[in-house]
Design an enzyme around this catalytic site. Structure first.
Site, PDB file in Angstrom:
ATOM      1  N   GLU A  29       0.844  -1.194   0.000  1.00 33.48           N
ATOM      2  CA  GLU A  29       0.000   0.000   0.000  1.00 33.48           C
ATOM      3  C   GLU A  29       0.887   1.254   0.000  1.00 33.48           C
ATOM      4  OE1 GLU A  29      -2.268  -0.660   3.544  1.00 33.48           O
ATOM      5  OE2 GLU A  29      -2.956  -2.611   2.823  1.00 33.48           O
ATOM      6  N   GLU A  60      -4.434  -6.560   2.837  1.00 31.47           N
ATOM      7  CA  GLU A  60      -3.238  -7.342   3.138  1.00 31.47           C
ATOM      8  C   GLU A  60      -3.381  -8.775   2.630  1.00 31.47           C
ATOM      9  OE1 GLU A  60      -4.682  -5.237   5.166  1.00 31.47           O
ATOM     10  OE2 GLU A  60      -3.092  -3.733   5.327  1.00 31.47           O
ATOM     11  N   ASP A  85       0.791  -5.637  12.640  1.00 27.13           N
ATOM     12  CA  ASP A  85      -0.537  -5.919  13.198  1.00 27.13           C
ATOM     13  C   ASP A  85      -1.522  -6.370  12.112  1.00 27.13           C
ATOM     14  OD1 ASP A  85      -0.240  -3.979  15.983  1.00 27.13           O
ATOM     15  OD2 ASP A  85       0.923  -3.452  14.212  1.00 27.13           O
ATOM     16  N   HIS A 129      -1.498  -0.782  16.084  1.00 29.34           N
ATOM     17  CA  HIS A 129      -0.350  -0.439  15.235  1.00 29.34           C
ATOM     18  C   HIS A 129       0.966  -0.484  16.004  1.00 29.34           C
ATOM     19  CE1 HIS A 129      -3.937   1.638  13.686  1.00 29.34           C
ATOM     20  NE2 HIS A 129      -3.426   1.500  12.476  1.00 29.34           N
TER      21      HIS A 129
END
Length: 324
Positions: A29, A60, A85, A129
């Protein structure tokens, strides 16, 4: 010798392999014109074009799935996830496909892919995160796992990770991207499974990973003023693990502290403690001590995050306790 940041070293490792092999490409990304969430892929699209530095949808599962498929058909992808994560979303493709294919096809297929996984806390990125999830990937047969702590190690391990014919999980600590360090003028790969003694000592061994290596070195410097000699071991590769280096150090010092940023429950630090206990029990003069994060999601508020995460003071106190 030259100076380079941790993030620059990761980028340089990828760049060198892309120059060397046209089958190496990056996907993730915002890895293209934006340069990645933390700027690690900045400028690579200008050098290699958008076919080899490919922006993906926010998925993902798609990123890992594309990496697995293209690796199985001859390419060498480097997939970037914004945060470790988010690996949960791509876990099936990684664990049930990438890690198993070599075995299920009788060794007739290889899956040469790297997954970059920014992990760790310390930047107020909050609970979704900031995790340290190395235990998830070290648990899965078929995956190799590296975790560099310096720019030199970051670039050397990237070269080896891209060349490896198996899936390599490349964990990087997001709080270290701006950290500068020396890098050799002539860049050479660091073999997977070879650890490094970051500081030699004789009284106690501290096995530390990632950012905790630097906390261990801070604690060691403070303890030296009190006449305590600490040996700091950085495994660099979590699997395969350089057990012999750790065992030899413990044979010399007879005491050990393990420091990782993970939550202690179910941690890779626990696996390290078990390995040491099984193989070095009669060389130990004191129980093994672990230094880890508290058993809670990582808070957003800086004062609470600092309270939850382990640091050099925790390592210092653990060493004193083990030596008492």
């Amino acid at each position: 010798m030259k100076k380079m940041t941790y993030g620059e070293a990761i980028r340089e490792g990828m760049r060198l392999k892309m120059q060397e092999n046209e089958n190496v490409y990056i996907l993730g990304e915002d890895v293209g014109a934006f340069g990645g969430c933390f700027g690690v892929t900045a400028g690579l699209i200008d050098e290699f074009g958008d076919k080899r530095v490919r922006d993906t949808p926010i998925s993902e599962g798609v990123i890992i799935g594309c990496a697995v498929g293209s690796a199985a058909t001859g390419l060498r992808p480097i997939a970037e996830l914004m945060f470790i994560d988010f690996l949960t979303v791509g876990m099936d493709q990684l664990v049930n496909q990438a890690a198993k294919m070599r075995y299920m096809f009788g060794g007739n297929i290889s899956v040469p892919m790297v997954v970059r996984l920014p992990g760790g806390g310390g930047v107020s990125a909050a609970a979704q995160h900031s995790q340290s999830l190395e235990a998830w990937v070290t648990h899965v047969p078929g995956l190799k796992v590296v975790f560099p702590s310096t720019p030199q190690d970051a670039i050397g391990l990237m070269l080896s990770a891209v060349d490896d014919d198996d899936p390599v999980m490349y964990i990087e600590h997001k709080a270290m991207y701006g950290m500068k360090g020396d890098v050799d003028d002539v860049i050479t790969p660091i073999k997977l499974g070879v650890g490094d003694i970051k500081r030699e000592g004789t009284d106690i061994t501290v096995v530390a990973t990632g950012k905790m290596v630097h906390d261990a070195l801070k604690a060691a410097a403070k303890l030296e003023k009190e006449g305590i000699s600490v040996e700091v071991i950085d495994p660099r590769t979590l699997y395969p693990l350089d057990k012999e280096m750790i065992f030899k150090s413990i044979e010399k010092t007879t005491r050990v502290v393990i420091a990782t940023e993970e939550v202690k429950r179910g941690s890779f630090a626990g696996e390290l403690a078990a390995i040491i206990s099984e193989s070095c029990f009669f060389n130990l003069d004191a129980p093994i001590k672990r230094v880890n994060a508290l058993d809670t999601p990582i808070p957003f508020a800086p004062n609470l995050e600092n309270y939850v995460l382990p640091n050099d003071v925790d390592i210092y106190n653990a060493v004193k306790e083990v030596l008492a």
